[in-house]
Design a protein around this motif. Structure first.
Motif, PDB file in Angstrom:
ATOM      1  N   ASP A 197      36.226  38.260  46.235  1.00 15.85           N
ATOM      2  CA  ASP A 197      37.038  38.829  47.311  1.00 15.85           C
ATOM      3  C   ASP A 197      38.472  39.070  46.844  1.00 15.85           C
ATOM      4  O   ASP A 197      39.106  40.058  47.239  1.00 15.85           O
ATOM      5  N   SER A 198      39.001  38.171  46.003  1.00 14.30           N
ATOM      6  CA  SER A 198      40.369  38.365  45.506  1.00 14.30           C
ATOM      7  C   SER A 198      40.437  39.564  44.569  1.00 14.30           C
ATOM      8  O   SER A 198      41.418  40.320  44.580  1.00 14.30           O
ATOM      9  N   ILE A 199      39.382  39.776  43.764  1.00  8.29           N
ATOM     10  CA  ILE A 199      39.315  40.958  42.896  1.00  8.29           C
ATOM     11  C   ILE A 199      39.255  42.219  43.753  1.00  8.29           C
ATOM     12  O   ILE A 199      39.911  43.232  43.466  1.00  8.29           O
ATOM     13  N   GLN A 200      38.479  42.177  44.827  1.00  5.45           N
ATOM     14  CA  GLN A 200      38.358  43.316  45.740  1.00  5.45           C
ATOM     15  C   GLN A 200      39.719  43.677  46.323  1.00  5.45           C
ATOM     16  O   GLN A 200      40.103  44.859  46.367  1.00  5.45           O
ATOM     17  N   SER A 201      40.483  42.689  46.764  1.00  7.40           N
ATOM     18  CA  SER A 201      41.809  42.940  47.328  1.00  7.40           C
ATOM     19  C   SER A 201      42.751  43.500  46.276  1.00  7.40           C
ATOM     20  O   SER A 201      43.561  44.393  46.555  1.00  7.40           O
ATOM     21  N   LEU A 202      42.636  42.990  45.057  1.00  5.09           N
ATOM     22  CA  LEU A 202      43.483  43.472  43.962  1.00  5.09           C
ATOM     23  C   LEU A 202      43.229  44.943  43.666  1.00  5.09           C
ATOM     24  O   LEU A 202      44.165  45.737  43.485  1.00  5.09           O
ATOM     25  N   LEU A 203      41.965  45.346  43.652  1.00  7.75           N
ATOM     26  CA  LEU A 203      41.634  46.745  43.376  1.00  7.75           C
ATOM     27  C   LEU A 203      42.220  47.666  44.443  1.00  7.75           C
ATOM     28  O   LEU A 203      42.732  48.744  44.134  1.00  7.75           O
ATOM     29  N   ALA A 204      42.132  47.247  45.701  1.00  6.18           N
ATOM     30  CA  ALA A 204      42.675  48.063  46.793  1.00  6.18           C
ATOM     31  C   ALA A 204      44.182  48.226  46.635  1.00  6.18           C
ATOM     32  O   ALA A 204      44.719  49.332  46.794  1.00  6.18           O
ATOM     33  N   GLU A 205      44.874  47.140  46.287  1.00  5.01           N
ATOM     34  CA  GLU A 205      46.327  47.197  46.139  1.00  5.01           C
ATOM     35  C   GLU A 205      46.726  48.097  44.979  1.00  5.01           C
ATOM     36  O   GLU A 205      47.648  48.911  45.091  1.00  5.01           O
ATOM     37  N   LEU A 206      46.012  47.986  43.859  1.00  2.00           N
ATOM     38  CA  LEU A 206      46.347  48.794  42.686  1.00  2.00           C
ATOM     39  C   LEU A 206      46.040  50.273  42.919  1.00  2.00           C
ATOM     40  O   LEU A 206      46.786  51.146  42.478  1.00  2.00           O
ATOM     41  N   SER A 207      44.952  50.544  43.620  1.00  5.62           N
ATOM     42  CA  SER A 207      44.608  51.931  43.920  1.00  5.62           C
ATOM     43  C   SER A 207      45.687  52.575  44.783  1.00  5.62           C
ATOM     44  O   SER A 207      46.109  53.710  44.539  1.00  5.62           O
ATOM     45  N   ASP A 208      46.147  51.835  45.789  1.00  6.83           N
ATOM     46  CA  ASP A 208      47.161  52.371  46.694  1.00  6.83           C
ATOM     47  C   ASP A 208      48.503  52.547  46.007  1.00  6.83           C
ATOM     48  O   ASP A 208      49.202  53.543  46.221  1.00  6.83           O
ATOM     49  N   SER A 209      48.892  51.595  45.160  1.00  6.06           N
ATOM     50  CA  SER A 209      50.229  51.625  44.582  1.00  6.06           C
ATOM     51  C   SER A 209      50.331  52.545  43.370  1.00  6.06           C
ATOM     52  O   SER A 209      51.405  53.073  43.081  1.00  6.06           O
ATOM     53  N   LEU A 210      49.220  52.759  42.656  1.00  8.33           N
ATOM     54  CA  LEU A 210      49.261  53.531  41.417  1.00  8.33           C
ATOM     55  C   LEU A 210      48.525  54.865  41.487  1.00  8.33           C
ATOM     56  O   LEU A 210      48.554  55.634  40.534  1.00  8.33           O
ATOM     57  N   SER A 211      47.840  55.127  42.590  1.00  7.36           N
ATOM     58  CA  SER A 211      46.977  56.315  42.717  1.00  7.36           C
ATOM     59  C   SER A 211      45.918  56.352  41.624  1.00  7.36           C
ATOM     60  O   SER A 211      45.511  57.424  41.165  1.00  7.36           O
ATOM     61  N   THR A 212      45.494  55.174  41.194  1.00  3.97           N
ATOM     62  CA  THR A 212      44.409  55.074  40.218  1.00  3.97           C
ATOM     63  C   THR A 212      43.082  55.210  40.937  1.00  3.97           C
ATOM     64  O   THR A 212      42.872  54.615  41.995  1.00  3.97           O
ATOM     65  N   SER A 213      42.177  55.984  40.362  1.00  2.00           N
ATOM     66  CA  SER A 213      40.829  56.123  40.914  1.00  2.00           C
ATOM     67  C   SER A 213      39.915  55.072  40.300  1.00  2.00           C
ATOM     68  O   SER A 213      40.091  54.677  39.151  1.00  2.00           O
ATOM     69  N   PHE A 214      38.943  54.622  41.078  1.00  2.00           N
ATOM     70  CA  PHE A 214      37.978  53.639  40.590  1.00  2.00           C
ATOM     71  C   PHE A 214      36.569  54.141  40.855  1.00  2.00           C
ATOM     72  O   PHE A 214      36.273  54.636  41.952  1.00  2.00           O
ATOM     73  N   ILE A 215      35.701  54.020  39.851  1.00  2.00           N
ATOM     74  CA  ILE A 215      34.261  54.193  40.045  1.00  2.00           C
ATOM     75  C   ILE A 215      33.626  52.846  39.735  1.00  2.00           C
ATOM     76  O   ILE A 215      33.740  52.340  38.609  1.00  2.00           O
ATOM     77  N   ILE A 216      32.978  52.269  40.732  1.00  2.00           N
ATOM     78  CA  ILE A 216      32.461  50.910  40.608  1.00  2.00           C
ATOM     79  C   ILE A 216      30.955  50.914  40.836  1.00  2.00           C
ATOM     80  O   ILE A 216      30.479  51.277  41.918  1.00  2.00           O
ATOM     81  N   VAL A 217      30.196  50.546  39.817  1.00  7.21           N
ATOM     82  CA  VAL A 217      28.765  50.340  39.954  1.00  7.21           C
ATOM     83  C   VAL A 217      28.560  48.895  40.392  1.00  7.21           C
ATOM     84  O   VAL A 217      29.052  47.965  39.732  1.00  7.21           O
ATOM     85  N   THR A 218      27.875  48.685  41.495  1.00  9.10           N
ATOM     86  CA  THR A 218      27.762  47.329  42.025  1.00  9.10           C
ATOM     87  C   THR A 218      26.526  47.142  42.893  1.00  9.10           C
ATOM     88  O   THR A 218      26.029  48.092  43.503  1.00  9.10           O
ATOM     89  N   HIS A 219      26.041  45.895  42.923  1.00 11.87           N
ATOM     90  CA  HIS A 219      25.052  45.470  43.905  1.00 11.87           C
ATOM     91  C   HIS A 219      25.711  44.659  45.021  1.00 11.87           C
ATOM     92  O   HIS A 219      25.034  44.221  45.948  1.00 11.87           O
ATOM     93  N   ASP A 220      27.018  44.429  44.895  1.00 12.10           N
ATOM     94  CA  ASP A 220      27.762  43.599  45.846  1.00 12.10           C
ATOM     95  C   ASP A 220      28.063  44.426  47.099  1.00 12.10           C
ATOM     96  O   ASP A 220      28.910  45.316  47.083  1.00 12.10           O
ATOM     97  N   GLU A 221      27.373  44.103  48.177  1.00 13.93           N
ATOM     98  CA  GLU A 221      27.506  44.901  49.400  1.00 13.93           C
ATOM     99  C   GLU A 221      28.919  44.870  49.951  1.00 13.93           C
ATOM    100  O   GLU A 221      29.451  45.898  50.404  1.00 13.93           O
TER     101      GLU A 221
END
Length: 260
Positions: A197-221
């Motif tokens: 969950d902390s990694i999830q929050s970190l990704l959201a913050e970095l995406s918003d602040s840096l305009s970085t795009s993420f493609i995430i392959v996951t089974h984590d709902e």
């Protein structure tokens, strides 16, 4: 102290790119004896700047194959990948390697850190490869380790870090060159729920602040649902998710599914 802006991130070409990444008619097959296995059968994908995309699907559906094609680690049989408007998949090896270093970051389920180097040195590697001076690379790496909450662990080697800390080091390494897009293959697959969950929050913050795009392959709902968009890879094609991650796909990864 905020990370400095690199020439790659400031380039006019990157700034003018409408999309971070585009795939058109992407196809890949493998030969198994006399049989031909069509893994990807014409992938179409457009990723906007700053967009967070989850790709889900059952084991063996081709998710990792797709990430390898997008990341230039493999070449398609047909079709094209464009990174910041450039025909990435058709570049020569040297040019593709340069673009990958400047504009793509990678995070895998198993962090692939170099065990003989400290967290600081691991994060500095992409900058050193890009030709940045050692002093500047280490300074930038320290900033990014602080950004992911590891300022007190910069001199620790991977064996001295927890699983969550190692994954944070991998994320800092993926972002140190301020890439347009970060590719992640099961980034929370080996983490406990709180760390995931902390990694999830970190990704959201970095995406918003840096305009970085993420493609995430996951089974984590839970991780998938936190993304801007979810696509399902099935029968070699991507399609919008309509009813959540399938129970079968989630159970294959050991993820608890709550249908309530």
């Amino acid at each position: 102290m905020r990370p400095s802006t690199s020439p790659a991130a400031d380039s006019q070409e990157q700034g003018n790119a409408t999309f971070a990444l585009m795939c058109s008619d992407l196809r890949k097959h493998y030969d198994q004896g006399p049989a031909v296995i069509d893994v990807l059968r014409g992938i179409e994908l457009t990723l906007e700047r700053g967009e967070r995309l989850a790709i889900v699907g059952s084991s063996g559906s081709g998710k990792s194959t797709l990430l390898n094609l997008i990341g230039g680690l493999d070449t398609p049989d047909q079709g094209e990948v464009r990174l910041l408007g450039k025909p990435f998949s058709s570049c020569g090896d040297n040019q593709r390697g340069k673009l990958r270093n400047q504009h793509l970051g990678f995070v895998y389920q198993f962090h692939h850190l170099l065990g003989e180097f400290t967290a600081l040195e691991n994060v500095a590697m992409p900058q050193l490869i890009a030709g940045v001076s050692k002093r500047q690379a280490l300074e930038e790496a320290a900033v990014w380790l602080g950004r992911v909450g590891l300022s007190e662990r910069v001199e620790h080697k991977p064996a001295e870090l927890s699983g969550g800390e190692r994954q944070r080091v991998a994320i800092a390494r993926a972002l140190v060159n301020k890439p347009a897009c970060v590719l992640m293959d099961e980034p929370t697959g080996n983490l406990d729920r709180q760390t995931a969950d902390s990694i999830q929050s970190l990704l959201a913050e970095l995406s918003d602040s840096l305009s970085t795009s993420f493609i995430i392959v996951t089974h984590d709902e839970r991780l998938a649902r936190s993304m801007d968009r979810v696509l399902v890879l099935q029968d070699g094609l991507l399609q919008p998710q309509t009813d959540g991650i399938s129970k079968t796909a989630s159970q294959e990864a050991g993820v608890e599914v709550n249908n309530g």
